[in-house]
Design a protein around this motif. Structure first.
Motif, PDB file in Angstrom:
ATOM      1  N   LYS A 262       3.382 -15.848 -10.480  1.00 35.66           N
ATOM      2  CA  LYS A 262       3.680 -14.565  -9.834  1.00 35.66           C
ATOM      3  C   LYS A 262       5.060 -14.593  -9.189  1.00 35.66           C
ATOM      4  O   LYS A 262       5.808 -13.622  -9.258  1.00 35.66           O
ATOM      5  CB  LYS A 262       2.617 -14.241  -8.787  1.00 35.66           C
ATOM      6  N   ALA A 266       8.241 -12.307 -10.527  1.00 39.96           N
ATOM      7  CA  ALA A 266       8.456 -11.199  -9.606  1.00 39.96           C
ATOM      8  C   ALA A 266       9.900 -10.725  -9.686  1.00 39.96           C
ATOM      9  O   ALA A 266      10.819 -11.514  -9.848  1.00 39.96           O
ATOM     10  CB  ALA A 266       8.130 -11.627  -8.181  1.00 39.96           C
ATOM     11  N   ASP A 270       9.609  -6.123  -6.140  1.00 38.47           N
ATOM     12  CA  ASP A 270       8.191  -6.383  -5.920  1.00 38.47           C
ATOM     13  C   ASP A 270       7.836  -6.692  -4.473  1.00 38.47           C
ATOM     14  O   ASP A 270       6.676  -6.625  -4.091  1.00 38.47           O
ATOM     15  CB  ASP A 270       7.721  -7.547  -6.812  1.00 38.47           C
ATOM     16  N   LEU A 272       7.575  -9.497  -2.777  1.00 35.51           N
ATOM     17  CA  LEU A 272       6.540 -10.535  -2.741  1.00 35.51           C
ATOM     18  C   LEU A 272       6.522 -11.220  -1.379  1.00 35.51           C
ATOM     19  O   LEU A 272       7.557 -11.566  -0.842  1.00 35.51           O
ATOM     20  CB  LEU A 272       6.835 -11.570  -3.829  1.00 35.51           C
ATOM     21  N   ASP A 282       0.695 -10.039  -2.289  1.00 32.52           N
ATOM     22  CA  ASP A 282       0.741  -8.945  -3.250  1.00 32.52           C
ATOM     23  C   ASP A 282       0.152  -9.411  -4.575  1.00 32.52           C
ATOM     24  O   ASP A 282       0.742 -10.216  -5.279  1.00 32.52           O
ATOM     25  CB  ASP A 282       2.186  -8.493  -3.443  1.00 32.52           C
ATOM     26  N   ILE A 285       1.128  -8.411  -9.247  1.00 31.10           N
ATOM     27  CA  ILE A 285       2.014  -9.010 -10.255  1.00 31.10           C
ATOM     28  C   ILE A 285       1.214  -9.996 -11.096  1.00 31.10           C
ATOM     29  O   ILE A 285       0.595 -10.902 -10.568  1.00 31.10           O
ATOM     30  CB  ILE A 285       3.186  -9.734  -9.578  1.00 31.10           C
TER      31      ILE A 285
END
Length: 292
Positions: A262, A266, A270, A272, A282, A285
């Motif tokens: 992820k 990303a 995103d 993250l 999150d 993804i």
């Protein structure tokens, strides 16, 4: 809810931080690293931020970003509806950081920032990197920012400046001279013409160099953003692996692999965020797996 907060003066904000957290801030820009916001948030929500991970001596953007990630995790956990514009804050600009500090003070007051009788701000931040010498760090970095000092500090500088300033030299009156001969005047006119031509060429070169400089600055900014973006990925993965190593008996290897993917896939949009255990908050993804 926060409209009135933006009328809070710079001095009131600095006095608030200095008194509550026992700091020696003299400029708003000294809060740009996010360390002060982290400690204030941990004061409001005890245990919400692991202060041992806060970098008080942060000097680079990526270190500032790590502090703000801790802050964002705490805001998410306690459902604080506030967007933190990290890209603007880490630049250390006065107005951006002033508005955020005004909001933080107003949020503290609205959240019912009751006094914690047993709270020792110095001992609390000492666990973080550079926390024990935070006041020394702020004293050294005050001169690195462009905003004005508090009145007491400014008066001290004015006193020192007035003592060391030499007396201004007096100019001698220029006596008028007689009219030059025709030959000298013609030669002077030619020299003026050549000077104007040289000046025009220099201005053209200067304009070209300024344009080239702007292009290089834009390129440098893009490269720095890309560098910070990939450094964040590496740092997030490092945190995951460290947590996995510390909790090897309970940590799930498959979850670790999924979280690493992820982070790798990303994008910059995103947003993250990792929690205190190194897990990705999150879950939107997914790594692009292909069926064999």
């Amino acid at each position: 809810m926060m409209d009135g907060a933006y009328f809070t003066s710079r001095k009131d904000i600095l006095d608030f931080f200095n008194e509550l957290l026992e700091l020696n801030l003299t400029k708003i820009e000294q809060t740009a690293s996010g360390a002060v916001a982290c400690q204030l948030t941990e004061y409001i929500f005890p245990g919400s931020i692991p202060l041992k991970k806060v970098k008080w001596d942060a000097k680079n953007d990526y270190e500032y970003i790590q502090n703000y990630k801790l802050l964002q995790v705490a805001f998410t956990k306690h459902r604080v509806q506030r967007h933190v514009d990290v890209d603007r804050l880490i630049r250390g600009k006065y107005q951006d950081n002033l508005e955020f500090c005004q909001w933080m003070k107003a949020f503290f007051e609205q959240a019912g920032g009751a006094g914690r009788d047993d709270y020792d701000p110095v001992a609390s931040r000492s666990a973080g990197k550079g926390g024990k010498k935070a006041t020394d760090h702020f004293a050294k970095t005050a001169k690195n920012h462009n905003s004005k000092l508090l009145p007491t500090d400014r008066q001290q500088r004015q006193n020192l400046s007035s003592k060391s300033r030499p007396n201004a030299p007096t100019r001698k009156a220029v006596e008028p001279k007689g009219k030059k001969p025709l030959g000298q005047r013609i030669k002077s006119n030619r020299q003026v013409g050549d000077t104007k031509k040289d000046a025009a060429e220099l201005m053209e070169k200067n304009s070209s160099l300024e344009t080239r400089n702007e292009e290089l600055e834009l390129t440098l900014t893009a490269i720095e953003k890309e560098r910070d973006f990939y450094f964040e990925k590496l740092r997030d993965i490092e945190v995951m692996l460290q947590d996995h190593e510390e909790n090897a008996e309970t940590s799930n290897a498959e979850d670790l692999i999924q979280n690493v993917f992820k982070v790798l896939y990303a994008t910059s949009e995103d947003q993250l965020v990792l929690d205190g255990e190194g897990d990705v908050l999150d879950d939107g993804i997914e790594p692009p797996y292909e069926e064999p």
